[in-house]
Design a protein around this motif. Structure first.
Motif, mmCIF file in Angstrom:
data_model
loop_
_atom_site.group_PDB
_atom_site.id
_atom_site.type_symbol
_atom_site.label_atom_id
_atom_site.label_comp_id
_atom_site.label_asym_id
_atom_site.label_seq_id
_atom_site.Cartn_x
_atom_site.Cartn_y
_atom_site.Cartn_z
ATOM 1 N N GLY A 13 0.799 -1.221 0.000
ATOM 2 C CA GLY A 13 0.000 0.000 0.000
ATOM 3 C C GLY A 13 0.830 1.268 0.000
ATOM 4 O O GLY A 13 0.275 2.373 0.101
ATOM 5 N N MET A 14 2.153 1.140 -0.095
ATOM 6 C CA MET A 14 2.998 2.333 -0.152
ATOM 7 C C MET A 14 2.771 3.099 -1.451
ATOM 8 O O MET A 14 2.467 2.524 -2.495
ATOM 9 N N PHE A 15 2.919 4.415 -1.361
ATOM 10 C CA PHE A 15 3.019 5.269 -2.533
ATOM 11 C C PHE A 15 4.398 5.905 -2.525
ATOM 12 O O PHE A 15 4.956 6.180 -1.457
ATOM 13 N N GLY A 16 4.931 6.177 -3.726
ATOM 14 C CA GLY A 16 6.234 6.814 -3.745
ATOM 15 C C GLY A 16 6.539 7.483 -5.057
ATOM 16 O O GLY A 16 5.871 7.268 -6.078
ATOM 17 N N ILE A 17 7.566 8.316 -5.020
ATOM 18 C CA ILE A 17 8.031 9.034 -6.202
ATOM 19 C C ILE A 17 9.540 9.166 -6.130
ATOM 20 O O ILE A 17 10.103 9.392 -5.050
ATOM 21 N N ALA A 18 10.186 8.984 -7.269
ATOM 22 C CA ALA A 18 11.600 9.283 -7.423
ATOM 23 C C ALA A 18 11.720 10.258 -8.588
ATOM 24 O O ALA A 18 11.064 10.083 -9.625
ATOM 25 N N ILE A 19 12.570 11.271 -8.436
ATOM 26 C CA ILE A 19 12.578 12.370 -9.396
ATOM 27 C C ILE A 19 13.969 12.973 -9.481
ATOM 28 O O ILE A 19 14.724 12.952 -8.507
ATOM 29 N N SER A 20 14.304 13.500 -10.665
ATOM 30 C CA SER A 20 15.591 14.169 -10.846
ATOM 31 C C SER A 20 15.436 15.302 -11.850
ATOM 32 O O SER A 20 14.556 15.261 -12.716
ATOM 33 N N SER A 21 16.325 16.301 -11.726
ATOM 34 C CA SER A 21 16.224 17.482 -12.581
ATOM 35 C C SER A 21 17.553 18.209 -12.647
ATOM 36 O O SER A 21 18.417 18.054 -11.775
ATOM 37 N N ALA A 25 16.964 21.350 -5.991
ATOM 38 C CA ALA A 25 15.900 21.017 -5.036
ATOM 39 C C ALA A 25 14.591 20.611 -5.713
ATOM 40 O O ALA A 25 13.515 21.006 -5.284
ATOM 41 N N VAL A 26 14.659 19.791 -6.753
ATOM 42 C CA VAL A 26 13.451 19.429 -7.496
ATOM 43 C C VAL A 26 12.426 18.730 -6.618
ATOM 44 O O VAL A 26 11.219 18.963 -6.743
ATOM 45 N N ALA A 27 12.880 17.873 -5.699
ATOM 46 C CA ALA A 27 11.931 17.103 -4.892
ATOM 47 C C ALA A 27 11.129 17.983 -3.952
ATOM 48 O O ALA A 27 10.018 17.623 -3.553
ATOM 49 N N PRO A 160 23.031 17.908 -17.988
ATOM 50 C CA PRO A 160 23.295 17.249 -16.707
ATOM 51 C C PRO A 160 22.218 17.534 -15.675
ATOM 52 O O PRO A 160 21.622 18.624 -15.655
ATOM 53 N N VAL A 161 21.964 16.546 -14.813
ATOM 54 C CA VAL A 161 21.036 16.741 -13.703
ATOM 55 C C VAL A 161 21.819 17.147 -12.458
ATOM 56 O O VAL A 161 22.993 16.816 -12.313
ATOM 57 N N HIS A 162 21.154 17.870 -11.559
ATOM 58 C CA HIS A 162 21.821 18.380 -10.363
ATOM 59 C C HIS A 162 21.060 18.122 -9.065
ATOM 60 O O HIS A 162 21.581 18.407 -7.988
ATOM 61 N N SER A 163 19.834 17.630 -9.136
ATOM 62 C CA SER A 163 19.098 17.330 -7.906
ATOM 63 C C SER A 163 18.259 16.080 -8.116
ATOM 64 O O SER A 163 17.936 15.705 -9.246
ATOM 65 N N ALA A 164 17.924 15.428 -7.002
ATOM 66 C CA ALA A 164 17.125 14.203 -7.062
ATOM 67 C C ALA A 164 16.473 13.977 -5.709
ATOM 68 O O ALA A 164 16.931 14.492 -4.689
ATOM 69 N N PRO A 187 23.651 13.681 -8.637
ATOM 70 C CA PRO A 187 22.621 13.579 -7.598
ATOM 71 C C PRO A 187 21.988 12.199 -7.483
ATOM 72 O O PRO A 187 21.632 11.775 -6.381
ATOM 73 N N ILE A 188 21.833 11.484 -8.585
ATOM 74 C CA ILE A 188 21.197 10.170 -8.498
ATOM 75 C C ILE A 188 22.130 9.175 -7.826
ATOM 76 O O ILE A 188 21.702 8.368 -6.991
ATOM 77 N N ALA A 189 23.406 9.229 -8.142
ATOM 78 C CA ALA A 189 24.377 8.374 -7.453
ATOM 79 C C ALA A 189 24.450 8.724 -5.973
ATOM 80 O O ALA A 189 24.522 7.830 -5.113
ATOM 81 N N ASP A 190 24.420 10.011 -5.656
ATOM 82 C CA ASP A 190 24.447 10.435 -4.251
ATOM 83 C C ASP A 190 23.180 9.996 -3.526
ATOM 84 O O ASP A 190 23.223 9.607 -2.348
ATOM 85 N N LEU A 191 22.048 10.036 -4.227
ATOM 86 C CA LEU A 191 20.792 9.581 -3.632
ATOM 87 C C LEU A 191 20.852 8.082 -3.355
ATOM 88 O O LEU A 191 20.385 7.619 -2.297
#
Length: 225
Positions: A13-21, A25-27, A160-164, A187-191
């Motif tokens: 029943g979890m909901f979730g989102i993963a995002i990058s931009s 501070a996209v999230a 390039p992306v800078h936040s996630a 940012p995705i590797a850091d996440l």
């Protein structure tokens, strides 16, 4: 300038989102989810109120498709918006306005939807959904992260992306997971690294909130353990 996946886990029943931009501070602006209700990504030229209002509509019983229709009709700037919604049945809906930036696309899976704009390739959202579905044996937050990593591997943004960020809700009034990398060259590797550190402790933090006397020790100086 953004790519994301929003999903519901039918087992938990979890909901979730993963995002990058490429934006910072996209999230903080684009990720909206509420336990037992649903998840919404409000991206492209972002209006966070669409996510906030959309969750209220879901809580009132609207379907994902009805929420998209209502949000698009309620804003005079719909052309600038890209939206995805997953409701509490796992139904999905998405919208890209005529002003969506660059190459943009939406892909749907079972209980999951991915959207992106200013993409390197229009197949990025489909690659994200495919990776999410292929990772069915991975715990739900990890599945979202694996999907985001696949989106980057498929080309991600045109630049390039800078936040996630990774945000997951379960049966609590607060997020079970709310991890953000607000500015980084990777940012995705850091996440992913942050998730690796947090994942083994995730339930400990829940227990410390609900039953602190029974929770594991903190393992810090002065902890009576």
């Amino acid at each position: 300038m953004t790519f994301s996946i929003s999903a519901r886990c039918p087992e938990t029943g979890m909901f979730g989102i993963a995002i990058s931009s490429s934006s910072p501070a996209v999230a903080a602006r684009c990720s909206h989810t509420r336990a037992g209700v649903g998840v919404i990504a409000s991206q492209n030229v972002t209006d966070p109120m669409l996510g906030i209002n959309g969750l209220d509509h879901l809580a009132a019983g609207m379907s994902a498709a009805d929420v998209i229709d209502t949000l698009v009709a309620s804003t005079p700037y719909a052309a600038f918006r890209q939206l995805t919604v997953v409701d509490n049945t796992g139904a999905t809906a998405g919208y890209s306005g005529s002003g969506a930036l660059g190459i943009h696309a939406i892909a749907k899976g079972t209980g999951a939807i991915s959207a992106g704009n200013l993409l390197a390739d229009e197949g990025v959202p489909a690659a994200i959904v495919a990776a999410f579905e292929a990772a069915s044996s991975v715990p739900f937050p990890g599945r979202l992260l694996a999907a985001l990593e696949a989106g980057l591997a498929a080309g991600g943004e045109a630049g390039p992306v800078h936040s996630a960020g990774l945000k997951v809700v379960r049966d609590l009034e607060w997020p079970l997971v709310d991890l953000r990398i607000d500015w980084s060259d990777a940012p995705i590797a850091d996440l992913a690294t942050t998730w690796e550190v947090f994942a083994p402790q995730m339930e400990d933090y829940v227990n410390r909130a609900i039953a602190p006397g029974e929770a594991p020790s903190f393992g810090v100086p002065g902890d009576p353990a």
